[in-house]
Design a protein around this motif. Structure first.
Motif, PDB file in Angstrom:
ATOM      1  N   GLY A 382       0.781  -1.230   0.000  1.00 41.63           N
ATOM      2  CA  GLY A 382       0.000   0.000   0.000  1.00 41.63           C
ATOM      3  C   GLY A 382       0.812   1.279   0.000  1.00 41.63           C
ATOM      4  O   GLY A 382       0.321   2.318   0.446  1.00 41.63           O
ATOM      5  N   LEU A 383       2.050   1.231  -0.510  1.00 39.66           N
ATOM      6  CA  LEU A 383       2.855   2.455  -0.559  1.00 39.66           C
ATOM      7  C   LEU A 383       2.366   3.377  -1.676  1.00 39.66           C
ATOM      8  O   LEU A 383       1.871   2.898  -2.694  1.00 39.66           O
ATOM      9  CB  LEU A 383       4.328   2.093  -0.776  1.00 39.66           C
ATOM     10  N   PRO A 384       2.482   4.683  -1.545  1.00 37.94           N
ATOM     11  CA  PRO A 384       3.093   5.369  -0.401  1.00 37.94           C
ATOM     12  C   PRO A 384       2.150   5.457   0.797  1.00 37.94           C
ATOM     13  O   PRO A 384       0.933   5.520   0.642  1.00 37.94           O
ATOM     14  CB  PRO A 384       3.390   6.762  -0.952  1.00 37.94           C
ATOM     15  N   ILE A 385       2.730   5.456   1.994  1.00 39.59           N
ATOM     16  CA  ILE A 385       1.991   5.656   3.234  1.00 39.59           C
ATOM     17  C   ILE A 385       2.325   7.044   3.763  1.00 39.59           C
ATOM     18  O   ILE A 385       3.501   7.388   3.904  1.00 39.59           O
ATOM     19  CB  ILE A 385       2.366   4.590   4.281  1.00 39.59           C
ATOM     20  N   LYS A 386       1.301   7.827   4.040  1.00 42.78           N
ATOM     21  CA  LYS A 386       1.483   9.157   4.609  1.00 42.78           C
ATOM     22  C   LYS A 386       0.625   9.272   5.865  1.00 42.78           C
ATOM     23  O   LYS A 386      -0.566   8.954   5.830  1.00 42.78           O
ATOM     24  CB  LYS A 386       1.106  10.239   3.597  1.00 42.78           C
ATOM     25  N   GLU A 387       1.251   9.704   6.947  1.00 43.41           N
ATOM     26  CA  GLU A 387       0.549   9.808   8.220  1.00 43.41           C
ATOM     27  C   GLU A 387       0.929  11.104   8.914  1.00 43.41           C
ATOM     28  O   GLU A 387       1.936  11.732   8.567  1.00 43.41           O
ATOM     29  CB  GLU A 387       0.920   8.636   9.145  1.00 43.41           C
ATOM     30  N   GLY A 388       0.145  11.455   9.923  1.00 39.76           N
ATOM     31  CA  GLY A 388       0.491  12.629  10.714  1.00 39.76           C
ATOM     32  C   GLY A 388      -0.550  12.918  11.767  1.00 39.76           C
ATOM     33  O   GLY A 388      -1.667  12.409  11.729  1.00 39.76           O
ATOM     34  N   TRP A 389      -0.151  13.691  12.746  1.00 42.35           N
ATOM     35  CA  TRP A 389      -1.076  14.178  13.761  1.00 42.35           C
ATOM     36  C   TRP A 389      -0.544  15.504  14.290  1.00 42.35           C
ATOM     37  O   TRP A 389       0.601  15.879  14.045  1.00 42.35           O
ATOM     38  CB  TRP A 389      -1.256  13.174  14.896  1.00 42.35           C
ATOM     39  N   ALA A 390      -1.405  16.239  15.000  1.00 39.79           N
ATOM     40  CA  ALA A 390      -0.999  17.534  15.534  1.00 39.79           C
ATOM     41  C   ALA A 390      -1.683  17.806  16.861  1.00 39.79           C
ATOM     42  O   ALA A 390      -2.825  17.399  17.092  1.00 39.79           O
ATOM     43  CB  ALA A 390      -1.322  18.649  14.543  1.00 39.79           C
ATOM     44  N   LEU A 391      -0.963  18.475  17.753  1.00 43.26           N
ATOM     45  CA  LEU A 391      -1.484  18.920  19.034  1.00 43.26           C
ATOM     46  C   LEU A 391      -1.319  20.435  19.133  1.00 43.26           C
ATOM     47  O   LEU A 391      -0.553  21.035  18.377  1.00 43.26           O
ATOM     48  CB  LEU A 391      -0.746  18.262  20.205  1.00 43.26           C
ATOM     49  N   ASP A 392      -2.022  21.028  20.081  1.00 40.73           N
ATOM     50  CA  ASP A 392      -1.905  22.463  20.324  1.00 40.73           C
ATOM     51  C   ASP A 392      -1.610  22.682  21.803  1.00 40.73           C
ATOM     52  O   ASP A 392      -2.107  21.931  22.664  1.00 40.73           O
ATOM     53  CB  ASP A 392      -3.209  23.175  19.937  1.00 40.73           C
ATOM     54  N   VAL A 393      -0.763  23.668  22.092  1.00 47.59           N
ATOM     55  CA  VAL A 393      -0.439  24.030  23.472  1.00 47.59           C
ATOM     56  C   VAL A 393      -0.839  25.482  23.690  1.00 47.59           C
ATOM     57  O   VAL A 393      -0.369  26.370  22.971  1.00 47.59           O
ATOM     58  CB  VAL A 393       1.062  23.851  23.761  1.00 47.59           C
TER      59      VAL A 393
END
Length: 422
Positions: A382-393
């Motif tokens: 299943g390439l390409p695999i792209k992931e990510g996440w984000a937080l806020d402070v």
């Protein structure tokens, strides 16, 4: 490189395929979706989920080592394939020789070291198996490959009747890459051995106040027993400039492949480390590189509380030539440090939050790459695999509020969501 450098390269194949002998629990199954590695250094308040990685140009990477020639890579893959084939027939001494030949072609290769470590374990050479897997851990930042090495070390510890050490390695393995097989071994061992308490946060080193910054450097860079007795660099970071004169940010090589950025404060008794702003792990192997940058240090307020806001960013690249795959990862963190105020007489850095992760895994498109049947089993689907996440402070009255703004962060990061007193 990540933090982060992460993936399951070819070495894991031997550990995965070769250990499928009769009556022995198979090694952890491959996962098509890489797990997020434990973050280390990174930067800045998080963007929204839709903007993940939008403002993150990839830095130029220096060569870590000259790439092996196509001829050498063919020989490397041939020896790995032969070793796996021999391991599948339980011909472990012969498999060891093939993995040694692969390492002769690409010295210090973490995948081949892990393969050799498994073969040595199956051959009953426990000292060699332990040494090879430990060296593999030092040579990679790939969570998947590290998970496999810890699994192998757990098996070695079990063979030596050391269930506590085995449990420790198995827990590290599933933290890096959840796997049903490893979880079953944890459950079985936990019946025999009461599970130890969760480890406390790693304390900062060199907490005895020093007269000079040079003394702090000497302490931070002191080799551990068995480490090479060679000089390790340690020097103050010139950029970014710190807003407080009593503070110094040191870039210090604290281990054979490890560099840490340590914040040091000068108090009444002398200089003492008060926080770790980031770190990199560069094993010097071809295809693996981590780079840390600290773009900004800003003095802010949280109500009546003064806060120093450090942003850091770590970029990691890892090439798995044996399976024609690479991955790149960027992790950004925010570290909050508080000066002496009120009844508090010392600097402290009570909170570090990884606020963004972006990740991609794809094909390298190596010329002439023709995988055999066993290599195809290891290649990621299943390439390409792209992931990510984000937080806020966000800073409040004497506290910091952490929230998720995009993606699904791993459990150890999600646990930071909520209010933190400063």
């Amino acid at each position: 490189m990540l933090s982060i450098r992460a993936s399951i390269p070819l070495a894991a194949l031997a550990s995965l395929v070769a250990c499928q002998d009769g009556g022995v629990s198979p090694p952890p199954a491959l996962s098509a979706t890489p797990q997020a590695p434990a973050p280390t250094a990174s930067a800045s308040a998080a963007p929204t989920g839709a903007a993940l990685g939008a403002d993150l140009p990839r830095p130029k990477r220096p060569k870590t080592r000259e790439a092996p020639s196509p001829e050498k890579m063919r020989a490397y893959r041939k020896h790995l394939a032969e070793g796996r084939l021999l391991g599948g027939k339980s011909q472990w001494p012969e498999a060891i020789k093939e993995f040694e030949k692969a390492l002769a072609v690409v010295p210090g290769d973490a995948p081949a070291l892990t393969e050799l470590g498994w073969a040595a374990f199956k051959a009953g050479e426990l000292d060699r198996a332990k040494q090879s897997n430990e060296e593999a851990l030092r040579r990679t930042t790939s969570p998947k490959l590290q998970a496999m090495a810890h699994y192998n070390l757990g098996r070695i510890a079990e063979e030596r009747k050391d269930p506590k050490a085995a449990l420790d390695h198995y827990r590290k393995s599933v933290a890096l890459r959840p796997n049903e097989t490893v979880e079953k071994r944890i459950a079985e061992l936990s019946k025999q051995e009461k599970a130890p308490a969760a480890p406390a946060a790693e304390p900062l080193p060199c907490q005895t106040a020093a007269v000079k910054i040079a003394d702090v450097c000497a302490c931070l860079t002191k080799p551990e027993p068995g480490d090479p007795e060679v000089p390790r660099p340690c020097e103050p970071v010139k950029e970014p400039k710190l807003p407080r004169p009593e503070l110094t940010l040191l870039e210090a090589q604290t281990g054979v492949f490890q560099t840490d950025w340590i914040l040091v404060a000068k108090g009444e008794k002398g200089f003492v480390p008060v926080g770790k702003i980031g770190s990199t792990h560069n094993p010097g192997a071809f295809g693996i590189y981590e780079e840390l940058t600290i773009p900004t240090v800003t003095e802010k307020t949280a109500g009546k509380t003064t806060v120093l806001w450090f942003e850091a960013r770590r970029d990691r690249h890892d090439s798995d030539m044996g399976i024609d795959e690479y991955e790149e990862e960027t992790v950004r963190t925010v570290t909050l440090c508080v000066p002496p105020q009120g009844k508090t007489t010392e600097w402290k850095c009570p909170l570090t939050v990884p606020v963004e992760r972006t990740y991609i895994r794809d094909r390298m498109q190596l010329e002439g790459f023709t995988p055999d049947a066993e290599t195809r089993k290891l290649m990621t689907k299943g390439l390409p695999i792209k992931e990510g996440w984000a937080l806020d402070v966000k800073l409040g009255d004497g506290k910091a509020e952490v929230s998720v703004t995009g993606g699904k962060p791993p459990a150890q990061v999600a646990a930071l969501v909520g209010s933190h007193p400063l």
